[in-house]
Design a protein around this motif. Sequence first.
Motif, PDB file in Angstrom:
ATOM      1  N   GLU A  93       0.827  -1.204   0.000  1.00  0.00           N
ATOM      2  CA  GLU A  93       0.000   0.000   0.000  1.00  0.00           C
ATOM      3  C   GLU A  93       0.863   1.258   0.000  1.00  0.00           C
ATOM      4  O   GLU A  93       0.562   2.236  -0.688  1.00  0.00           O
ATOM      5  N   ARG A  96       2.304   1.769  -3.411  1.00  0.00           N
ATOM      6  CA  ARG A  96       1.278   2.303  -4.315  1.00  0.00           C
ATOM      7  C   ARG A  96       0.994   3.773  -4.009  1.00  0.00           C
ATOM      8  O   ARG A  96       0.885   4.604  -4.917  1.00  0.00           O
ATOM      9  N   SER A  97       0.888   4.084  -2.683  1.00  0.00           N
ATOM     10  CA  SER A  97       0.613   5.469  -2.293  1.00  0.00           C
ATOM     11  C   SER A  97       1.758   6.403  -2.680  1.00  0.00           C
ATOM     12  O   SER A  97       1.539   7.522  -3.151  1.00  0.00           O
ATOM     13  N   THR A  99       3.866   5.959  -5.106  1.00  0.00           N
ATOM     14  CA  THR A  99       3.836   6.110  -6.563  1.00  0.00           C
ATOM     15  C   THR A  99       2.796   7.160  -6.971  1.00  0.00           C
ATOM     16  O   THR A  99       3.060   8.036  -7.815  1.00  0.00           O
ATOM     17  N   GLU A 100       1.598   7.060  -6.358  1.00  0.00           N
ATOM     18  CA  GLU A 100       0.557   8.046  -6.662  1.00  0.00           C
ATOM     19  C   GLU A 100       0.980   9.447  -6.234  1.00  0.00           C
ATOM     20  O   GLU A 100       0.712  10.437  -6.916  1.00  0.00           O
TER      21      GLU A 100
END
Length: 250
Positions: A93, A96-97, A99-100
């Motif tokens: 997570e 992913r966070s 990267t965002e």
Amino acid sequence: MNFSWWTFALQAANFLILVWLLQRFLFKPVKAIVARRKEEISRALAEASAEKEDAERLKRELEANRSQIAAERQTMLDEARAQLSTERQRIVEETRSETEKIRGQAVKRLDEERIAAGNELLERTIALAANLAERLLRELAVPSMEQPFLGRVIDYLDRLTAQERATLLSQSSAGALLVATAHPLGVQEQSQWHEQLAKRLGADFSLKFSADPTLIAGVEITFPNAILRFNWRDSLSAALKELHANEQPR
């Protein structure tokens, strides 16, 4: 055989004395010793029983601890597996966070650069327009243009209440009112300004005239508590501020 009561009585007395002596010096100590031994035996039996119960209790506790240790070991293994799973999910997570977040920051940076470039272009355009407007206004400004601004000042003062005019003149005795114009005023023009201002403000004040070419055209009157600005410099500055406020790129 002759029976003697004295002999019988003496023998009976001797027997009673013997019984009393035996009771006094033999039976009681022996009885006390026997009772003490019985008490010691009972206490030893009680202690042995208590030790046996303690041994049984310790045995039960050891067995319970062994079972508890096994259960705790299994619980720790389960918790470790759950933590590993949770940590793995958290890392996924977070990745992913992050990267965002990086992508969002890149997009934001591009937007900021676009806005900054637009603002810089707008600033240059406004500055060029302002310089051009100021140059044109200076070319149009002539000394005779100061008089129309007297009319604007008079019109403004006529619309003030008596209280507002008194507020403008409060503490005016501390110094003269300063009247700055873009071009120097002649003696006749100064007299006219003084006359018109005196009609509106009263005669209890003095005027000091000066020239300020940065005004381009118009006048700036400095009171003790206020400044009246009727000139092209301030009008141009206000127009530029409004243009900045209304034309910011989105």
